[in-house]
Motif scaffolding. Structure first.
Motif, PDB file in Angstrom:
ATOM      1  N   LYS A  51       0.896  -1.122  -0.003  1.00 38.34           N
ATOM      2  CA  LYS A  51       0.054  -0.045   0.083  1.00 38.34           C
ATOM      3  C   LYS A  51       0.866   1.177  -0.081  1.00 38.34           C
ATOM      4  O   LYS A  51       2.031   1.080  -0.120  1.00 38.34           O
ATOM      5  N   SER A  52       0.164   2.334  -0.012  1.00 38.24           N
ATOM      6  CA  SER A  52       0.925   3.561   0.127  1.00 38.24           C
ATOM      7  C   SER A  52       1.922   3.748   1.390  1.00 38.24           C
ATOM      8  O   SER A  52       1.936   2.736   2.104  1.00 38.24           O
ATOM      9  N   ASN A  53       2.704   4.419   1.044  1.00 38.38           N
ATOM     10  CA  ASN A  53       3.997   4.586   2.168  1.00 38.38           C
ATOM     11  C   ASN A  53       3.436   5.182   3.429  1.00 38.38           C
ATOM     12  O   ASN A  53       3.760   4.602   4.569  1.00 38.38           O
ATOM     13  N   THR A  54       2.341   5.849   3.462  1.00 37.71           N
ATOM     14  CA  THR A  54       1.595   6.323   4.812  1.00 37.71           C
ATOM     15  C   THR A  54       1.218   5.089   5.281  1.00 37.71           C
ATOM     16  O   THR A  54       1.336   4.942   6.571  1.00 37.71           O
ATOM     17  N   SER A  55       0.496   4.313   4.525  1.00 33.96           N
ATOM     18  CA  SER A  55      -0.125   2.860   5.458  1.00 33.96           C
ATOM     19  C   SER A  55       0.856   2.091   5.653  1.00 33.96           C
ATOM     20  O   SER A  55       0.864   1.480   6.851  1.00 33.96           O
ATOM     21  N   GLU A  56       1.923   1.858   4.811  1.00 37.55           N
ATOM     22  CA  GLU A  56       2.944   0.737   5.339  1.00 37.55           C
ATOM     23  C   GLU A  56       3.704   1.331   6.433  1.00 37.55           C
ATOM     24  O   GLU A  56       4.039   0.660   7.365  1.00 37.55           O
ATOM     25  N   LEU A  57       4.063   2.517   6.470  1.00 39.95           N
ATOM     26  CA  LEU A  57       4.686   3.246   7.832  1.00 39.95           C
ATOM     27  C   LEU A  57       3.837   2.796   8.728  1.00 39.95           C
ATOM     28  O   LEU A  57       4.583   2.545   9.910  1.00 39.95           O
ATOM     29  N   ARG A  58       2.450   3.232   8.747  1.00 37.61           N
ATOM     30  CA  ARG A  58       1.764   2.948   9.986  1.00 37.61           C
ATOM     31  C   ARG A  58       1.979   1.630  10.450  1.00 37.61           C
ATOM     32  O   ARG A  58       1.990   1.392  11.869  1.00 37.61           O
ATOM     33  N   HIS A  59       1.981   0.633   9.629  1.00 36.82           N
ATOM     34  CA  HIS A  59       2.058  -0.789  10.004  1.00 36.82           C
ATOM     35  C   HIS A  59       3.477  -0.879  10.668  1.00 36.82           C
ATOM     36  O   HIS A  59       3.367  -1.822  11.523  1.00 36.82           O
ATOM     37  N   ILE A  60       4.372  -0.437  10.152  1.00 34.41           N
ATOM     38  CA  ILE A  60       5.570  -0.579  10.783  1.00 34.41           C
ATOM     39  C   ILE A  60       5.794   0.132  12.159  1.00 34.41           C
ATOM     40  O   ILE A  60       6.261  -0.637  13.000  1.00 34.41           O
ATOM     41  N   VAL A  61       5.144   1.031  12.249  1.00 31.85           N
ATOM     42  CA  VAL A  61       5.207   1.914  13.584  1.00 31.85           C
ATOM     43  C   VAL A  61       4.347   1.001  14.701  1.00 31.85           C
ATOM     44  O   VAL A  61       4.712   0.897  15.763  1.00 31.85           O
TER      45      VAL A  61
END
Ligand code: ADP
Ligand code: MG
Length: 616
Positions: free
Chosen positions: A163-173
């Motif tokens: 998904k978008s970077n926003t969404s993938e970063l959220r998952h990582i966080v």
């Protein structure tokens, strides 16, 4: 005919198996962090670039590996954590399947550098497509560094699914927080594209909780601590005033493993009953520790569900522990139960779990949210609408096609298009006769037909189109607040909000960051009631997070969230003038017949159709 069955080459079999364990950068983050924890590290740094799509690297100061182990670690079912099947019931480590590194090596370019304290030289191994490219002795600090580059470089279909970077970063966080929360005595750092997002010094669980949830929790945590022979519960719940309109700050860990449990969440919510509004969510960070033999950990590695040997006891215990903590700090008015009696005395623990309690659990927001997400509300609406006309044509004008689920429609969102010509009639006409029903619907009638309009859905459509126009051109006017409200967010949410600020400004929210996780709300669109800014903003964020699961552009998520959150809620009484205005605005929309996510805004009844229904 020749035989047709062939054995798959190893690297393909590995890629297929890897799909189970590594679905996105965040899955690798979880596995690598857990390995570092298992290795006894006291300092763990996570570095990611491009939301993990380009790089996920974990550097730890743990035990390190021997040269042979460094290579063997990447083989499937290679683990140092279990030897025989019985060990499964005594698992005290985070990993044990020996699949993570093999999976990562199958779908990315991996470099491992590691050294044990007793070795003079360390080892560097490079692997790609499950093939060792290089292994050599190198100078290295004690511990392990694993970097995973270009995830899914060799499986383009999967890469496209990210998904978008926003969404993938959220998952990582999210994954980072779940591990960091469980091990407060370890230092954790997270850097994204060279920018430091978290720097969590080792400390107590309370300190870690405040580091992660935000400073405003400092004086608002109530300690929970109950020990019995069967299990222990420890951690914190937020005082009732920290309850939020969003489900954000809720963490359960079982034997230090983060789990999701609607069932246990219900136990906590129950303990908060009457202390917080029914539409708010209590905040909590709770650890349940019990004999590993009482938990089935042998579930799928990426699943966060868990099976307890005896769920009812855990439920009763968690609920009692939280109640007790709240009572102890004289937050609950009632002290009408004794914890020791209700827990230590098995009979009362084993009180049958009533139908009512079960159905309450099923009625929980979590459960409902899950089932509703996949429902086509709209199908029901149009069925109900057609039902009376038993067979034969109803004589009603064709309904727009609401057959697709809201989700599908969201995906194909085509803002232009499918409205019926009939609407032209409404576009330029005399004021209609309006009447509000149940505080929820507006009945708008003209000579030979009437519309039943859902006031919130209609308003949502209007606000959405207004906001969409604003981000492209003239911003919506901001009403400056005399006393700016401030909002303190969990770091993950703060990252998200920071990204949304420019678009929010266009739609009338003037928000300024101060510090890392705090924001001042300087102004809001004129129609947002003063005093409500904070709650609305929290709900917008929650909604954006929800939408980020569907693959929507960030701006689209924001527009929809703003529209949804600002829309008038059912139960709001409207004056005749307001209703007229709403109907007029609705039919001046480009797509008046549905909300941005595809729910109908109105249903139409023609006189002819009604006559037929009554056999005339
Ligand atoms: P699991 O964690 O289930 O055993 P993994 O594939 O995650 O399987 O790791 C395989 C093995 O590699 C581990 O059992 C451990 O011995 C070793 N290992 C992995 N990461 C580290 C690390 N950061 N430090 C030391 N050893 C590690
Ligand atoms: Mg592991």
């Amino acid at each position: 005919m020749a035989d047709r069955i062939q054995l798959l080459p190893d690297h393909i079999a590995n890629q297929i198996a890897a799909g189970e364990v590594i679905q996105r950068p965040a899955s690798a983050v979880k596995e690598l962090l857990e390995n570092a924890v298992d290795a006894g590290a006291t300092n763990i740094k996570l570095l990611v670039n491009d939301a993990g799509k380009a790089l996920v690297q974990v550097i730890d100061n743990g035990a390190g590996m021997s040269p042979t182990d460094a290579r063997r670690a990447f083989e499937r079912h290679a683990t140092s954590k279990i030897r025989q099947i019985d060990d499964l019931f005594q698992i005290r480590t985070m990993g044990f399947r020996g699949e993570a590194l093999a999976s990562i090596a199958a779908v990315a370019q991996v470099e491992l550098r590691t050294r044990r304290a007793e070795d003079e030289l360390g080892t560097c191994v490079q692997i790609e497509n499950s093939q060792v490219q290089k292994q050599e002795a190198v100078a290295a600090p004690v511990g392990t560094s694993i970097s995973m580059k270009n995830l899914f470089f060799n499986v383009p279909a999967r890469r496209n699914f990210l998904k978008s970077n926003t969404s993938e970063l959220r998952h990582i966080v999210d994954e980072f927080i779940r591990v960091a929360m469980a091990f407060p005595d370890i230092f954790f750092g997270l850097t994204h594209n060279g920018q430091q997002l978290f720097h969590l010094e080792a400390g107590s669980l309370k300190q870690r909780t405040v580091q992660i949830l935000g400073n405003n929790y400092g004086s608002k945590l109530v300690a929970v601590q109950e020990d019995t022979d069967y299990l222990n519960v420890r951690g914190f719940v937020g005082k009732p005033e920290t309850a939020k309109k969003t489900r954000g700050d809720q963490y359960f860990f079982v034997n230090n493993r983060y789990i999701r449990s609607g069932y246990l969440n219900h136990a906590v919510s129950n303990a908060f009953q009457d202390l917080i509004a029914t539409d708010s969510f209590p905040s909590y960070v709770l650890f349940i520790d019990l004999d590993p033999a009482q938990v089935d950990v042998n579930v799928h590695p990426t699943k966060q569900e868990i099976k307890f040997e005896d769920e009812k006891i855990v439920y009763a215990f968690v609920q009692a522990a939280v109640k007790h903590a709240l009572a102890h700090f004289s937050i609950t008015p009632t002290l009408d139960f004794g914890l020791d009696a209700s827990i230590q005395n098995l009979e009362s623990i084993q009180r049958p779990f009533t139908e009512a309690q079960q159905s309450a659990a099923r009625g929980s927001n979590l459960y409902q949210g899950f089932t509703q997400a996949n429902q086509a509300h709209a199908i029901e609406a149009s069925r109900a609408f057609q039902a009376p006309s038993k067979g034969g044509s109803s004589g009603f004008p064709a309904m727009p096609d609401f057959g697709a689920s809201a989700e599908e429609r969201a995906l194909n969102a085509a803002p232009d298009g499918d409205f019926t010509p009939l609407l032209d009639v409404f576009r330029s006409r005399e004021p209609w006769t309006v009447q509000q029903l149940f505080g929820t619907y507006i009945l708008a009638a003209e000579d030979d037909r009437f519309l039943l309009i859902h006031q919130q859905s209609a308003h949502e459509r209007i606000l959405y189109e207004r906001a969409a126009a604003a981000v492209q051109g003239k911003p919506i006017a901001t009403q400056r607040s005399l006393f700016p409200a401030s909002i303190e967010l969990a770091p993950a949410d703060a990252v998200l909000l920071a990204e949304l600020l420019p678009d929010l400004q266009q739609v009338g929210y003037h928000i300024e960051p101060f510090g890392k996780t705090a924001f001042a709300i300087q102004g809001t669109p004129a129609d947002v009631e003063a005093g409500n800014e904070k709650a609305i903003l929290e709900r917008i964020l929650e909604q954006v997070k929800h939408f980020s699961e569907v693959k929507l552009p960030r701006r689209e998520m924001l527009l929809r969230s703003v529209a949804l959150q600002q829309s008038i809620k059912p139960g709001t009484t409207l004056s005749e003038k307001e209703m007229q205005r709403l109907v007029e605005d609705l039919f001046n929309c480009r797509v008046p017949n549905a909300t941005p996510s595809g729910k109908p805004t109105y249903v139409e009844f023609g006189k002819e159709g009604l006559d037929k229904m009554f056999g005339r």
